[in-house]
Structure formats: structure tokens, C-alpha cells
Design a protein around this motif. Structure first.
Motif, PDB file in Angstrom:
ATOM      1  N   SER A 217       5.640   1.390  -9.418  1.00 52.71           N
ATOM      2  CA  SER A 217       5.295   1.652  -8.023  1.00 52.71           C
ATOM      3  C   SER A 217       5.366   0.401  -7.164  1.00 52.71           C
ATOM      4  O   SER A 217       5.763   0.456  -5.993  1.00 52.71           O
ATOM      5  CB  SER A 217       3.883   2.255  -7.940  1.00 52.71           C
ATOM      6  OG  SER A 217       3.799   3.449  -8.680  1.00 52.71           O
TER       7      SER A 217
ATOM      8  N   TRP B 217       1.909   1.565 -12.303  1.00 49.25           N
ATOM      9  CA  TRP B 217       1.663   0.634 -11.206  1.00 49.25           C
ATOM     10  C   TRP B 217       2.801  -0.368 -11.050  1.00 49.25           C
ATOM     11  O   TRP B 217       3.162  -0.736  -9.923  1.00 49.25           O
ATOM     12  CB  TRP B 217       0.336  -0.100 -11.413  1.00 49.25           C
ATOM     13  CG  TRP B 217      -0.861   0.684 -10.993  1.00 49.25           C
ATOM     14  CD1 TRP B 217      -1.906   1.080 -11.762  1.00 49.25           C
ATOM     15  CD2 TRP B 217      -1.137   1.186  -9.665  1.00 49.25           C
ATOM     16  NE1 TRP B 217      -2.830   1.798 -11.014  1.00 49.25           N
ATOM     17  CE2 TRP B 217      -2.379   1.861  -9.728  1.00 49.25           C
ATOM     18  CE3 TRP B 217      -0.462   1.124  -8.451  1.00 49.25           C
ATOM     19  CZ2 TRP B 217      -2.946   2.483  -8.613  1.00 49.25           C
ATOM     20  CZ3 TRP B 217      -1.029   1.738  -7.333  1.00 49.25           C
ATOM     21  CH2 TRP B 217      -2.251   2.399  -7.413  1.00 49.25           C
TER      22      TRP B 217
ATOM     23  N   VAL C 208       0.822  -1.218   0.000  1.00 50.17           N
ATOM     24  CA  VAL C 208       0.000   0.000   0.000  1.00 50.17           C
ATOM     25  C   VAL C 208       0.856   1.267   0.000  1.00 50.17           C
ATOM     26  O   VAL C 208       0.766   2.084  -0.922  1.00 50.17           O
ATOM     27  CB  VAL C 208      -0.961   0.028   1.217  1.00 50.17           C
ATOM     28  CG1 VAL C 208      -1.796   1.316   1.192  1.00 50.17           C
ATOM     29  CG2 VAL C 208      -1.871  -1.183   1.210  1.00 50.17           C
TER      30      VAL C 208
ATOM     31  N   LEU D 150       1.409   3.276  -3.436  1.00 54.20           N
ATOM     32  CA  LEU D 150       0.535   4.443  -3.516  1.00 54.20           C
ATOM     33  C   LEU D 150       1.327   5.743  -3.615  1.00 54.20           C
ATOM     34  O   LEU D 150       1.023   6.602  -4.449  1.00 54.20           O
ATOM     35  CB  LEU D 150      -0.392   4.485  -2.303  1.00 54.20           C
ATOM     36  CG  LEU D 150      -1.518   5.535  -2.345  1.00 54.20           C
ATOM     37  CD1 LEU D 150      -2.394   5.336  -3.576  1.00 54.20           C
ATOM     38  CD2 LEU D 150      -2.354   5.473  -1.073  1.00 54.20           C
ATOM     39  N   THR D 151       2.337   5.915  -2.771  1.00 53.82           N
ATOM     40  CA  THR D 151       3.131   7.148  -2.824  1.00 53.82           C
ATOM     41  C   THR D 151       3.861   7.271  -4.159  1.00 53.82           C
ATOM     42  O   THR D 151       3.968   8.366  -4.722  1.00 53.82           O
ATOM     43  CB  THR D 151       4.153   7.195  -1.675  1.00 53.82           C
ATOM     44  OG1 THR D 151       4.937   5.988  -1.667  1.00 53.82           O
ATOM     45  CG2 THR D 151       3.468   7.353  -0.331  1.00 53.82           C
TER      46      THR D 151
END
Length: 414
Positions: free
Chosen positions: A350, A347, A326, A330-331
Motif C-alpha cells: 500500500s 502495508w 494517507v 489507506l485505499t
């Protein structure tokens, strides 16, 4: 049985195995980090008294220097294989990752550590700073290939450049945690001194020293080498020599050695960038790194049996899961949201923020320099997060990158 003989035998077998590990990883889709961590567990289970104590908490000085060495070699190897010239337009994705995403990840992880474990501010910040940077050592499966491979693949480039840069940029936050600890327990230090000296001055020194030495060596190797036969060299060990020299000299003048090594590598890489000598430098750095990674991963596997995870709780497990699945994704995704990348690329970039030996270095360094009441909990959380990252990312990275490369990679005509 002589312990020394056992140790050199294990090192020799582990190093030899690394000759085939990249191919094995490509065929099986499983990172060699998993194989070597498992090997470490099995070896220490079978010969617990014939090998050195792998517990990083017991030998923090040795842990610090061993992980420091493998990280700086990895940083140089990362820099020397990046083909892209230093321009804001082409580097904005990794720059966002090492500024917006890195700071956001440190802050949110620190808040989560404070909320989950009631840590003091210094320990919570240290937890965030230690875990935030993507590891250059274990991230080879998601990085670009050797120099001049003639393939443009933004996903791998962003992760490669991020891994090379963020170790040096995360260190100031580790030093901030140390400063806060000194303020709490000794009444020494100040945030202003940290900002002016640790952030501005030491970063500037690292940038300048790295650029100057990289430029000078490029001139000696390529310009002078082409003019005078006596100055010509094509030895790959220059990669290791440059790494050690740049890091050592930068630390002597109180700069950030991690930053200097990466800048020196990039500077040298951009000096006659099409020259095939860069392939030799990368090959030697890569081979040296893989030998050291084999040793470090076996020790890490052994440390799992030494009690480093004995204090593991469900809160710690939940923290690590939230961090990897998460907070980091997310950041990082939010930092890339305005970039011209496909959503799937954002994504993937990330998600594949692999944790590894850089985190072990930062933690051992900080605990040697200052007092942190949650030191044992920090070791447990960090060790479990690295283990979880090795398993999750190690089982998925090769397969995902192959699929992404088929879809998004483009061949560059030279």
C-alpha cells in the motif's frame, strides 16, 4: 558552444551511467531516480542556456510523446518479467489494487482537491486520475526481477502487476475529466458516451488486439522458429518492435494502447514460458527503458528550476503529503484487507505506490485535449508529488524490499 553537442554529450554520459546504476542502488539503498533528478538540477543550473527548455508546460506535445514512449516501453518490460500464469486466484491482489484501490484513490483525491483548492469538478477529477496510478517507470526497485528467477514474492508481484495494469485502467478517468470539461465549456459530450465507448468499447479493443498480436508473435517466434530455421530469431529488439507495433495499431483502431501492450507482453510471456528467449526480450526492454528514464529524469530535474514549482503553497504541500502517506496507503490497504497476506505485506504494498512519468503523460495529454481552469496549479501539485515520491520512496524502497524479501520470499523448485 554548440547546443547539439552538449545535448548528445549529456545523453551519452547519462546513458552510460545507467549501466552501473542498478548496482549502485543496491549498494547504497538509494534509487537511481534520486541521482538522476539531482543530476538534472545540477546540469540545468550549470548550463541553463545550452540545453533544451525542460518546462513541461511550455512543450506539452513533446512532454506527452516522450513520457508516452517511456511508459509503453516500461509496461512491456513489466509484463515480460511476470512469471505467474493468468489465474484469478493468483492475481486477485493486483486486481483489487487496480479496481477497488484505484477508483477509491481517484475519488478521494478528487474530493480532497475540491476541498483544498475549490477546483471545478473536471479539474478535481483530473487531479485524482493523474496521481492515482502507480508508475511503472520509476517502480523498478519494488518490482520482480527478470523472467524465470524462481522466487515467489507476493509483495513485489502485486506491485509489478499493478504498475503494468493501472495505466490503462486510469486513462478512462482522465478521459472522463476531459468529457466533463467539454460539457462545462463547450456543451459537448456526455457521460453515457464516455461509459459506453471510452470504457467498454476501447478497453475491449485493447484486450483483443493485445492478445491476438501477442499470440501471433509467440507462434512465429517459438512454434514456427522451432520448425523452420528461416523463422528463428533471438534478437532482443523484438521487444521494442512489438511494443511500438501493438501500441500504434491499437490506437489506430481506437483501442487503449497501454492495455494492449501489457496484454501482448503477458500473452507472449506465457507462450513457452520457460524459454530463455524471454530473458533477452526483458533485457533489451529494460536497457531501452533505463536510457529513456535517464533522459526524462534529467529533464524533470531541470523542470524544477524552470518555474514549475513557483506557485507551490502550503496547501499543495499538505495535499501531496496526505496523498502519498494517507490516501494511497489507506485505499490500497482496505482493498487488500480480505486477502491472505501478512499485515506487513499489505502495508508495504500500500505504501509503495510510486508516482512518476505516467502522471506527467496523463496531465500533458488532458491539458492538450481540453480546457482546465486550474492547469497551472495541477502542474505544480503533480510535479511536487512526483518529487516527494522520488525522494521518499527512493530512499526507502531498496532497504525495505530487502528486509521483506528475507522474510516473505520463497524459492520455487523448477
Amino acid at each position: 558552444m554548440d547546443q547539439y553537442i552538449v545535448i548528445i554529450s549529456v545523453i551519452g554520459i547519462a546513458a552510460l551511467g545507467m549501466a552501473w546504476m542498478p548496482s549502485v542502488s543496491q549498494k547504497t539503498g538509494i534509487s537511481y531516480a534520486i541521482f538522476y533528478t539531482l543530476a538534472g538540477v545540477l546540469i540545468y543550473w550549470a548550463f541553463p542556456h545550452l540545453l533544451p527548455n525542460p518546462d513541461p508546460r511550455t512543450h506539452q506535445t513533446y512532454t506527452r510523446h516522450l513520457t508516452e514512449m517511456v511508459v509503453i516501453i516500461s509496461i512491456f518490460g513489466t509484463a515480460i518479467k511476470i512469471d505467474r500464469p493468468l489465474k484469478w486466484k493468483s492475481w486477485q491482489n493486483p486486481i483489487r489494487l487496480v479496481t477497488i484501490a484505484l477508483v477509491g484513490c481517484i475519488g478521494t483525491a478528487a474530493l480532497l482537491g475540491y476541498a483544498f483548492f475549490s477546483m471545478d469538478v473536471a479539474s478535481a477529477l483530473l487531479l485524482g486520475a493523474v496521481l492515482a496510478p502507480t508508475d511503472p517507470v520509476l517502480a523498478s526497485d519494488v518490482q520482480v526481477g527478470p523472467p524465470n528467477e524462481n522466487i515467489k514474492f507476493e509483495t513485489k508481484f502485486a506491485l509489478t502487476a499493478e504498475a503494468g495494469m493501472n495505466d490503462g485502467l486510469a486513462l478512462p478517468f482522465v478521459l472522463l475529466a476531459i468529457t466533463l470539461s467539454h460539457m462545462m465549456f463547450k456543451g459537448e459530450g456526455s457521460v453515457w458516451v464516455w461509459l459506453s465507448y471510452e470504457v467498454i468499447v476501447r478497453m475491449a479493443i485493447g484486450l483483443v488486439v493485445g492478445y491476438i498480436i501477442g499470440r501471433m508473435l509467440g507462434y512465429l517466434i517459438f512454434t514456427m522458429g522451432n520448425k523452420f530455421n528461416m523463422m528463428e530469431t533471438r534478437d532482443g529488439f523484438v521487444a521494442l518492435s512489438l511494443t511500438l507495433m501493438v501500441y500504434g495499431l491499437t490506437e489506430v483502431v481506437h483501442g487503449y494502447g497501454f492495455i494492449a501492450v501489457f496484454v501482448a507482453g503477458l500473452t507472449l510471456r506465457n507462450y513457452q514460458s520457460q524459454h530463455n528467449y524471454h530473458d533477452k526480450l526483458h533485457a533489451f526492454a529494460d536497457q531501452t527503458e533505463r536510457i529513456m528514464v535517464a533522459i526524462v529524469l534529467i529533464l524533470f530535474g531541470g523542470s524544477l528550476l524552470s518555474g514549475v514549482l513557483d506557485g507551490l503553497t502550503w496547501r499543495m504541500v499538505m495535499f501531496s503529503v496526505l496523498f502519498l502517506f494517507v490516501l494511497r496507503p489507506l485505499t490500497s490497504f482496505l482493498s487488500l484487507i480480505s486477502c491472505k497476506l501478512h499485515t506487513r505485506e499489505k502495508w508495504v504494498i500500500s505504501f509503495f505506490g510510486i508516482r512518476g512519468m505516467g502522471s506527467v503523460y496523463y496531465l500533458s495529454y488532458a491539458l492538450k485535449e481540453a480546457e482546465f481552469p486550474f492547469a497551472q496549479q495541477l502542474w505544480t501539485i503533480v510535479s511536487f508529488t512526483i518529487l516527494l515520491s522520488i525522494i521518499v520512496h527512493g530512499l526507502t524502497a531498496t532497504t525495505v524490499m530487502k528486509r521483506m524479501e528475507r522474510r516473505f520470499a520463497k524459492e520455487i523448485k523448477m
